[in-house]
Design an enzyme around this catalytic site. Sequence first.
Site, PDB file in Angstrom:
ATOM      1  N   PRO A 174       0.807  -1.219   0.000  1.00 51.68           N
ATOM      2  CA  PRO A 174       0.000   0.000   0.000  1.00 51.68           C
ATOM      3  C   PRO A 174       0.846   1.278   0.000  1.00 51.68           C
ATOM      4  CG  PRO A 174      -0.908  -1.600   1.535  1.00 51.68           C
ATOM      5  CD  PRO A 174       0.419  -2.139   1.090  1.00 51.68           C
ATOM      6  N   TYR A 175       1.915   1.261   0.783  1.00 49.92           N
ATOM      7  CA  TYR A 175       2.783   2.441   0.855  1.00 49.92           C
ATOM      8  C   TYR A 175       3.454   2.701  -0.489  1.00 49.92           C
ATOM      9  CZ  TYR A 175       6.542   5.500   2.552  1.00 49.92           C
ATOM     10  OH  TYR A 175       7.417   6.546   2.745  1.00 49.92           O
ATOM     11  N   ILE A 176       4.006   1.655  -1.098  1.00 44.74           N
ATOM     12  CA  ILE A 176       4.662   1.802  -2.392  1.00 44.74           C
ATOM     13  C   ILE A 176       3.665   2.254  -3.456  1.00 44.74           C
ATOM     14  CG2 ILE A 176       5.712   0.465  -4.265  1.00 44.74           C
ATOM     15  CD1 ILE A 176       7.298  -1.046  -2.102  1.00 44.74           C
TER      16      ILE A 176
END
Length: 257
Positions: A164-166
């Site tokens: 999700p962060y990437i």
Amino acid sequence: MSTVTAFPDRSAQQDTPRVALITGASRGIGAAIARRLSADGFAVVINYAGNQERAEALVAELHAAGRAAIAVQADVAEPDDVRRLFAQAREHFGRIDVVINSAGVMPYAPIAVDQIDAFDQVIRTNLRGSFLVLGEAAAQLGEGGRIIAFSTSVIAAAFPSYGPYIASKAGVEGLVRVLANELRGRGITVNAIAPGPVGTDLFFHGKTEEQIQRIAKMPPLERLGTPEEIAAVASFLAGPDGGWINAQILRANGGFA
């Protein structure tokens, strides 16, 4: 909610030629950027989402050094908050020259159906927030303006649980390149900084000591970066030497990836 903590002596602002608005600036990299740009001669607008105490302490610190600063609460993912943030910055200082969107969250979650809440959380702050802040900056800045977003060098590493962060930061990189083209002819640069592992609360949260040491050894320099080192990159992009850098992702990462 509307909270502004102001530099008390407005007459001191007359000697400050440029104004930088920094989101997520109550701690970590954002706070380091606020300190560095303040030292560079900018008046600074310190945005925070919920940590009013830290934001006010930073304003007081800069005030004690004789520098101009205000703190403004706003959620970067809320359009009305973003408009109010910019309006209060302009009302207090009369102009905005540099916008740095460093607000962000980093939950760890595998790519799985039951992790959709974590995905939505990080997309809301990191990508939606970037879209809104960059869009308002584009509407407000003039010739010579600088817009700086934040990505991450972990995109290349593709660690498990960083999906999700990437995804959010890959989206930010796309926004930067598109916005630079949309601002063609206006004399405004748009760039992003993509730090490698940096010793901040955001990085340390949820990691074991073994994980921290393993990641710290990954760059050829075999150490974590510091918030001050990332702030130096922001200073370069915001300053006179960064005027020919545009539509770029600067990977300040010690050779991490």
